[in-house]
Design a protein around this motif. Structure first.
Motif, PDB file in Angstrom:
ATOM      1  N   GLY A 227      41.315  28.967 107.400  1.00 48.48           N
ATOM      2  CA  GLY A 227      42.347  29.708 108.107  1.00 48.48           C
ATOM      3  C   GLY A 227      43.692  29.506 107.446  1.00 48.48           C
ATOM      4  O   GLY A 227      43.769  29.228 106.251  1.00 48.48           O
ATOM      5  N   VAL A 228      44.745  29.655 108.243  1.00 49.59           N
ATOM      6  CA  VAL A 228      46.098  29.520 107.694  1.00 49.59           C
ATOM      7  C   VAL A 228      46.704  28.201 108.163  1.00 49.59           C
ATOM      8  O   VAL A 228      46.616  27.851 109.332  1.00 49.59           O
ATOM      9  CB  VAL A 228      46.990  30.705 108.136  1.00 49.59           C
ATOM     10  CG1 VAL A 228      48.416  30.515 107.638  1.00 49.59           C
ATOM     11  CG2 VAL A 228      46.408  32.011 107.616  1.00 49.59           C
TER      12      VAL A 228
ATOM     13  N   ASP B  46      52.706  29.201 103.557  1.00 47.73           N
ATOM     14  CA  ASP B  46      51.531  29.514 104.364  1.00 47.73           C
ATOM     15  C   ASP B  46      50.324  29.409 103.448  1.00 47.73           C
ATOM     16  O   ASP B  46      50.172  30.195 102.517  1.00 47.73           O
ATOM     17  CB  ASP B  46      51.619  30.938 104.929  1.00 47.73           C
ATOM     18  CG  ASP B  46      52.604  31.035 106.067  1.00 47.73           C
ATOM     19  OD1 ASP B  46      53.085  29.975 106.521  1.00 47.73           O
ATOM     20  OD2 ASP B  46      52.902  32.170 106.499  1.00 47.73           O
ATOM     21  N   ARG B  47      49.500  28.403 103.722  1.00 52.71           N
ATOM     22  CA  ARG B  47      48.316  28.164 102.896  1.00 52.71           C
ATOM     23  C   ARG B  47      47.153  28.901 103.522  1.00 52.71           C
ATOM     24  O   ARG B  47      46.909  28.780 104.727  1.00 52.71           O
ATOM     25  CB  ARG B  47      48.041  26.657 102.897  1.00 52.71           C
ATOM     26  CG  ARG B  47      46.653  26.213 102.429  1.00 52.71           C
ATOM     27  CD  ARG B  47      46.551  24.700 102.627  1.00 52.71           C
ATOM     28  NE  ARG B  47      45.228  24.150 102.426  1.00 52.71           N
ATOM     29  CZ  ARG B  47      44.797  23.636 101.267  1.00 52.71           C
ATOM     30  NH1 ARG B  47      45.574  23.646 100.211  1.00 52.71           N
ATOM     31  NH2 ARG B  47      43.594  23.123 101.177  1.00 52.71           N
ATOM     32  N   GLU B  48      46.423  29.682 102.727  1.00 55.13           N
ATOM     33  CA  GLU B  48      45.271  30.392 103.280  1.00 55.13           C
ATOM     34  C   GLU B  48      43.991  30.012 102.545  1.00 55.13           C
ATOM     35  O   GLU B  48      43.868  30.172 101.337  1.00 55.13           O
ATOM     36  CB  GLU B  48      45.459  31.902 103.204  1.00 55.13           C
ATOM     37  CG  GLU B  48      44.322  32.645 103.903  1.00 55.13           C
ATOM     38  CD  GLU B  48      44.592  34.115 104.113  1.00 55.13           C
ATOM     39  OE1 GLU B  48      45.147  34.754 103.198  1.00 55.13           O
ATOM     40  OE2 GLU B  48      44.240  34.625 105.196  1.00 55.13           O
ATOM     41  N   THR B  49      43.048  29.475 103.311  1.00 50.30           N
ATOM     42  CA  THR B  49      41.737  29.118 102.755  1.00 50.30           C
ATOM     43  C   THR B  49      40.671  29.557 103.741  1.00 50.30           C
ATOM     44  O   THR B  49      40.984  30.183 104.749  1.00 50.30           O
ATOM     45  CB  THR B  49      41.607  27.594 102.573  1.00 50.30           C
ATOM     46  OG1 THR B  49      41.614  26.979 103.867  1.00 50.30           O
ATOM     47  CG2 THR B  49      42.730  27.007 101.728  1.00 50.30           C
TER      48      THR B  49
ATOM     49  N   VAL C  94      40.596  30.060 111.505  1.00 51.33           N
ATOM     50  CA  VAL C  94      39.935  31.357 111.448  1.00 51.33           C
ATOM     51  C   VAL C  94      39.161  31.551 112.752  1.00 51.33           C
ATOM     52  O   VAL C  94      38.430  30.669 113.180  1.00 51.33           O
ATOM     53  CB  VAL C  94      38.936  31.395 110.280  1.00 51.33           C
ATOM     54  CG1 VAL C  94      38.161  32.701 110.293  1.00 51.33           C
ATOM     55  CG2 VAL C  94      39.653  31.227 108.963  1.00 51.33           C
TER      56      VAL C  94
ATOM     57  N   HIS D  96      47.329  27.021  97.482  1.00 45.32           N
ATOM     58  CA  HIS D  96      46.724  28.225  98.058  1.00 45.32           C
ATOM     59  C   HIS D  96      47.735  28.961  98.939  1.00 45.32           C
ATOM     60  O   HIS D  96      47.436  29.339 100.069  1.00 45.32           O
ATOM     61  CB  HIS D  96      45.448  27.891  98.841  1.00 45.32           C
ATOM     62  CG  HIS D  96      44.375  27.272  97.985  1.00 45.32           C
ATOM     63  ND1 HIS D  96      43.576  28.018  97.156  1.00 45.32           N
ATOM     64  CD2 HIS D  96      43.996  25.989  97.808  1.00 45.32           C
ATOM     65  CE1 HIS D  96      42.742  27.212  96.513  1.00 45.32           C
ATOM     66  NE2 HIS D  96      42.974  25.981  96.886  1.00 45.32           N
TER      67      HIS D  96
ATOM     68  N   GLN E  83      40.204  36.810 103.972  1.00 42.60           N
ATOM     69  CA  GLN E  83      39.321  35.631 103.917  1.00 42.60           C
ATOM     70  C   GLN E  83      37.849  36.013 103.829  1.00 42.60           C
ATOM     71  O   GLN E  83      37.007  35.167 103.630  1.00 42.60           O
ATOM     72  CB  GLN E  83      39.579  34.689 105.096  1.00 42.60           C
ATOM     73  CG  GLN E  83      38.990  35.105 106.414  1.00 42.60           C
ATOM     74  CD  GLN E  83      40.074  35.516 107.418  1.00 42.60           C
ATOM     75  OE1 GLN E  83      41.149  35.985 107.042  1.00 42.60           O
ATOM     76  NE2 GLN E  83      39.806  35.360 108.687  1.00 42.60           N
TER      77      GLN E  83
ATOM     78  N   ARG F  94      49.887  31.896 100.331  1.00 40.38           N
ATOM     79  CA  ARG F  94      49.915  33.355 100.367  1.00 40.38           C
ATOM     80  C   ARG F  94      51.318  33.808 100.721  1.00 40.38           C
ATOM     81  O   ARG F  94      51.647  34.980 100.681  1.00 40.38           O
ATOM     82  CB  ARG F  94      48.883  33.918 101.328  1.00 40.38           C
ATOM     83  CG  ARG F  94      49.185  33.625 102.772  1.00 40.38           C
ATOM     84  CD  ARG F  94      48.606  34.672 103.690  1.00 40.38           C
ATOM     85  NE  ARG F  94      49.286  34.566 104.970  1.00 40.38           N
ATOM     86  CZ  ARG F  94      48.737  34.876 106.127  1.00 40.38           C
ATOM     87  NH1 ARG F  94      47.501  35.320 106.151  1.00 40.38           N
ATOM     88  NH2 ARG F  94      49.400  34.755 107.237  1.00 40.38           N
TER      89      ARG F  94
END
Ligand SMILES: Cc1cc2nc3c(=O)[nH]c(=O)nc-3n(C[C@H](O)[C@H](O)[C@H](O)COP(=O)(O)OP(=O)(O)OC[C@H]3O[C@@H](n4cnc5c(N)ncnc54)[C@H](O)[C@@H]3O)c2cc1C
Lengths: 319, 261
Positions: free
Chosen positions: B165-166, B159-162, A188, B145, A244, B147
């Motif tokens: 980030g990805v 593609d894991r999004e937390t 991020v 997780h 996010q 997406r």
């Protein structure tokens, strides 16, 4: 004094604030031992920071596989250290990954898992806040080594001197039949703003903001306050702001000193993610909006008038 | 042919008030309206997409009391083929460790599963770790997780999004996947689907059928104990002003009075 293991959360050698909170909480239970899992050389970069928050020991579990596989290297490292140190507890941050590490470790150690704690007590019990803060609960592990995930921001990090004595831990080679391989990462890019779950002030925008471009009004106020930016699910679903940053039941849970809600109606699922904030300020043009039921200070008005004026006022007061 | 098991949970509707039982601090499931957890509909949708893109069978797996049949029927009416429902009084009060063990045991009832798909986080417990724990017990990769998900042959990419980030993940089947609410828009069951669901097989099993150690289950077997639970006093509404052109100034005054700026 028994050791309490803390899983270090770091990015490129920079330790996250939530790790310092874990070390602080660990010291209420025993002697804090930090466990670093990363590529070779990581421990050297983070050791001083860990020492300044009271880590008596630093376990270095380093290998190239550590960053190449999801979650399991961390579980392997903690299980290995727990096997030799018989810790009083293992603490990890209650992030998406931390909760997964905690759950898997509890299975391996045959212990109890205490999820999303907001406080750790000297007797080994933890405080939890559930249903979006509607209930407070005190819980304790009934068997084995307790594995606790602690909500970021819930405990205030306090500095203390630690010896940070380094010890090497051998990581088993990762097995692609039981672990998912990490083929790429896109961290991020938070820019200069604090992380949502770690920020002491959060400014969120809802559907009332009206468009992605107009979210600038929310960002400007956030930047004047040194705050993180959040969004309601309606704002995310409408494409105004990235997912996010969603606050609420299916987004992040935040508990800042100050939460500012702009153009957010205050649906129960949104409240679930922010109602434990210390102070809540809401701006909404509908006097009947439910957000006002929980706001400490509410302004009935247009956010495009109120927020820019507030941004200017904050700037003025800073001088 | 991909055999997919989808985990479905019935949860209290978040629009209704959720409470804990006063006696044993477990979730008061009677006090709230129960619905299929929204995230599970997305898990079902993803399973159906894989099935429709190739060949496969989708089995719904549900651990929960009798009235969880509504959640199962919903998933079947969306298009899942059959269901296994683990319903047992002994499960009341089971913690995450026990729940993961029961699900792992119940997967034995799904012939040769290749893929398990779950929601990433239930809206009632928010543990967010059951899929990972299940992968631990089964000894298969976790791709959680998600997406976005794609399956080519037996190679699964996610593609894991937390909050970090990805992360791009890859593994071979069999594997455990959990999906986020961004993965898809679940379909509405058609009238035909609803009618067909009534005839689809639902196997009801108890824990004794699963080879799970009963000593691990329910409140007595729980690896954690709730010592105290209390509702928090509701937040009271504070001060409210109308914006007469000075709403921002008034807010700044309030914040400075609270030493927040
Ligand atoms: C299972 C489930 C999970 C969910 N999870 C979440 C979650 O995690 N997070 C979440 O936020 N929601 C979640 N929701 C959705 C939630 O129910 C609401 O739909 C959502 O929070 C509404 O977002 P909002 O307040 O931005 O939009 P709205 O409810 O549309 O409110 C917009 C508000 O803006 C005000 N407004 C409009 N223009 C202006 C203006 N110029 N100035 C000032 N005020 C203005 C309006 O008066 C209104 O009150 C979930 C729902 C379900 C069913």
């Amino acid at each position: 004094m028994a050791e309490v293991l803390v899983l270090v959360d770091q990015v490129d050698g920079e330790v996250k604030k939530s790790t310092f909170e874990l070390l602080t909480a660990a010291r209420t239970l025993g002697e804090a031992s930090a466990v670093v899992v990363g590529t070779p050389g990581t421990t050297g970069k983070v050791k001083d920071a860990l020492a300044s928050y009271g880590a008596a020991k630093v376990y270095a579990a380093e290998s190239d596989d550590a960053a190449a596989y999801l979650v399991t290297p961390k579980v392997d490292a903690l299980a290995a250290v727990a096997g030799q140190a018989s810790p009083a507890a293992v603490l990890v941050s209650a992030t998406a990954e931390g909760k997964e590490v905690a759950g898997r470790l509890a299975i391996r150690l045959g212990g109890g898992v205490l999820v999303d704690a907001v406080g750790v007590n000297a007797d080994g019990s933890v405080d939890q806040s559930i249903f979006g803060g509607a209930f407070s609960v005190k819980a304790k592990a009934a068997k084995g080594t307790p594995v606790v995930s602690l909500r970021p921001g819930a405990v205030e990090a306090e500095q203390a001197d630690g010896a940070a004595a380094e010890e090497t831990v051998a990581l088993p080679a990762a097995d692609a039949a039981t672990s998912a391989k990490v083929t790429g990462v896109e961290p991020v890019v938070g820019g200069d703003r604090p992380e949502l779950t770690e920020a002491s002030i959060v400014v969120s925008g809802g559907r009332g903001v009206g468009s992605a471009e107009k979210f600038e009004v929310v960002e400007k106020l956030a930047d004047s306050l040194g705050a993180a930016v959040g969004a309601s699910r309606a704002a995310v679903d409408s494409g105004y702001y990235p997912a996010q940053f969603q606050v609420g039941q299916t987004g992040k849970t935040v508990s800042p000193q100050l939460y500012v809600a702009l153009g957010i109606s205050g649906a129960i699922q949104h409240r679930a993610g922010m109602q434990t904030s210390k102070t809540i300020v809401a701006v909404n043009k509908d006097a009947e909006a439910p957000i006002f039921e929980i706001a400490d200070f509410g302004v009935v008005g247009d956010l495009f008038d109120v927020a820019p004026q507030l941004t200017d006022e904050v700037a003025k007061r800073k001088g | 042919m991909t055999n997919i098991a989808v985990l479905v949970k019935q949860v209290p509707d978040t629009y209704s008030e959720r409470k804990l039982n006063e006696s044993d601090h477990t979730l008061d499931r009677e006090s709230a309206d129960a619905v299929i957890d929204e995230i599970n509909e997305r898990a079902v949708e993803e399973a159906l997409k894989i099935k429709e893109a190739g060949e496969g069978e989708v089995t719904v797996l549900c651990v929960g009391p009798d009235r969880a049949t509504d959640a199962i029927r919903k998933a079947l009416s969306m298009g899942a083929d059959k269901a296994v429902h683990v319903s047992d009084e002994a499960l009341q009060g089971s913690d995450m460790v026990a729940t993961a063990k029961v699900i792992a045991g119940a997967l034995g009832k799904v012939d040769g599963y290749d893929l398990v798909i779950a929601g990433n986080e239930a809206s009632d417990g928010r543990g967010g770790a059951i899929p990972a724990m299940l992968a631990e017990i089964l000894g298969v990769p976790q791709l959680t997780h998600a997406r976005e998900l794609s399956l080519e042959g037996t190679t699964l990419k996610v593609d894991r999004e937390t909050e970090d980030g990805v992360t791009h993940l890859e593994a071979n089947l069999p594997a455990v996947v959990s999906v986020t609410e961004k993965i898809n828009e679940p379909r509405y069951p058609s009238f035909k689907g609803i009618m067909a669901a009534k005839k689809k097989p639902v196997e009801t099993v108890t824990v004794a059928d699963l080879g799970v150690d009963a000593g691990d289950l329910g409140l007595p077997g729980a690896s954690s104990t709730v010592l105290e639970a209390a509702p928090k006093p509701p937040r009271a509404a504070g001060e409210r002003v109308d914006d007469d052109g000075d709403g921002g100034v008034k807010t700044a005054e309030y914040l400075s009075g609270q030493k927040l700026i």
